[in-house]
Design a protein around this motif. Structure first.
Motif, PDB file in Angstrom:
ATOM      1  N   ALA A  38      -9.661 120.055 111.870  1.00 47.53           N
ATOM      2  CA  ALA A  38      -8.305 120.450 111.344  1.00 47.53           C
ATOM      3  C   ALA A  38      -7.228 119.270 111.495  1.00 47.53           C
ATOM      4  CB  ALA A  38      -7.838 121.788 111.797  1.00 47.53           C
TER       5      ALA A  38
ATOM      6  N   LEU B 185      -9.572 129.416 113.675  1.00 47.84           N
ATOM      7  CA  LEU B 185     -10.371 128.291 114.056  1.00 47.84           C
ATOM      8  C   LEU B 185     -11.702 129.031 114.782  1.00 47.84           C
ATOM      9  CD1 LEU B 185      -7.875 125.587 115.073  1.00 47.84           C
ATOM     10  CD2 LEU B 185      -9.445 125.590 113.121  1.00 47.84           C
TER      11      LEU B 185
ATOM     12  N   TRP C  14     -10.705 125.612 108.682  1.00 51.35           N
ATOM     13  CA  TRP C  14     -10.189 124.508 109.407  1.00 51.35           C
ATOM     14  C   TRP C  14      -9.093 123.542 108.442  1.00 51.35           C
ATOM     15  CZ3 TRP C  14     -11.013 119.941 107.441  1.00 51.35           C
ATOM     16  CH2 TRP C  14     -12.681 119.687 107.015  1.00 51.35           C
TER      17      TRP C  14
END
Length: 392
Positions: free
Chosen positions: A231, A222, A12
């Motif tokens: 993120a 992700l 992330w």
């Protein structure tokens, strides 16, 4: 026992770096964005990056999370998935127009800034600088989202370090006048007032929202919704800290008003030269180069994801990506031919206004509602699966 992953190795963070890489182009690294959208408003513009990045961060989160959850990191199938077959065709065309304009404008700023720095500071011919930019950006795209995220992550570390170093040195060794800057804020400002500062901040956030295509292109990294949140949160915090650092530094140099007026196009370099540290100029050239590479590589990768099927006749994947990157950066080169001034004053505003109906408003309404509906549909199914089977 599950092995814990270091935060620095987290996927992330690499996705956040792709967002930051798209933002940390020469417009940011030169300080040109800071003066155009913030410093010109005086003291009122110092904290408006907080508002600007809320707009950008919201678009980033909703669209990237939808791309992850529905496995549509190419914005064409994203549009069809989100808006249906007919609506998706229309939105896909609007996305294409927005992306190409972003490539022309943001990519043009990146290439133009690199031309200026390499040519003025190192005497590198413009053609050589252009070729190097295309080749290195293409290399970063050759092996997909993972390589791009890893390279962007390490370039992000270097950019953060250099920006903070420049900011600290400007306040410890520079000839700044913070008290005078605040005292004469209304006089020095080209557009004084809180409302104009907020308006420009929101417009800047709308312009930067167009790099969401870069981030969506690496959404496959992700693992879940929590990773998307991490993120975007990391991207917001790091971006805001660096933006406010640059804005505050430039604001504290009262003679930066000349830069805002357009007599100097490289405000950060202007401040650095006043410090009398020649080695710092070399560090700044490194900053500019990294900023350009992160910006152009992110845009090029988004182009590779979007237009890969159009070049299916090229069987070699790496060659195909190289060709798409070269074409994409050729479009950016066309923008660079206009020069940094017109791109900053007109180009970014046009893209920002287009981004409002195409990206910003739909992200906060339609895409957000779709995400909530999808989660609501999945939760009952998950509950039904996990419910215990009744026994007699």
């Amino acid at each position: 026992m599950k092995k814990r992953t270091s935060i620095f190795a987290a996927s992330w963070l690499g996705v956040a770096a792709v967002w930051l890489g798209g933002h940390f182009g020469p417009g940011f690294a030169t300080g040109a964005f800071s003066t155009t959208y913030y410093v010109r408003h005086g003291a009122a513009g110092i904290l408006t990056p907080l508002i600007a990045m809320l707009v950008t961060g919201g678009v980033m989160y909703f669209m990237t999370e939808y791309a992850r959850a529905n496995n549509v990191r190419n914005y064409k199938p994203f549009a069809i998935s989100c808006y249906g077959e007919k609506g998706g065709m229309v939105m896909g065309i609007l996305y294409d127009i927005t992306f190409l304009l972003t490539l022309f404008c943001a990519g043009g700023l990146a290439v133009s800034g690199e031309y200026t720095i390499l040519n003025n500071q190192l005497g590198v011919p413009i053609l050589i600088g252009a070729i190097l930019t295309v080749v290195i950006s293409a290399l970063l795209c050759l092996y997909g989202s993972k390589l791009l995220s890893i390279s962007s992550k390490y370039m992000m570390y270097a950019i953060v370090a250099v920006v903070l170093l420049i900011t600290v040195l400007s306040f410890t060794r520079g000839d700044y006048d913070l008290a005078g800057a605040f005292a004469n804020s209304a006089v020095n400002a080209k557009a004084p007032g809180v409302l104009p500062a907020i308006g420009d901040g929101i417009l800047y956030g709308c312009f930067q929202s167009t790099i969401v295509f870069n981030v969506m292109s690496v959404a496959d990294l992700l693992e879940d919704r929590a990773a998307t949140r991490k993120a975007i949160t990391a991207g917001y915090i790091i971006t805001v800290v660096l933006m406010i650092s640059l804005v505050f530094m430039l604001f504290s140099y009262t003679n930066v008003v000349d830069i805002v007026a357009g007599t100097k196009n490289l405000p950060v370099l202007y401040v650095l030269q006043s410090l009398g540290m020649s080695w710092l100029t070399g560090v700044y050239v490194l900053l500019m180069t990294l900023a350009v590479l992160t910006s152009t590589a992110g845009l090029a990768h988004a182009a590779c994801v979007r237009f890969d099927h159009l070049f299916g006749f090229i069987s070699n994947v790496q060659l195909r990506r190289f060709v798409i990157t070269a074409i994409a950066l050729g479009i950016a080169g066309g923008g660079a031919a206009l020069g940094m001034g017109p791109l900053l004053r007109t180009g970014t505003s046009v893209v920002g206004y287009i981004g409002i109906p195409v990206l910003v408003l739909p992200a906060f309404t339609v895409v957000r509602a779709k995400l909530q509906r999808n989660r609501a549909e999945k939760e009952p199914r998950a509950a039904a699966v996990s419910a215990p089977v009744p026994t007699r």
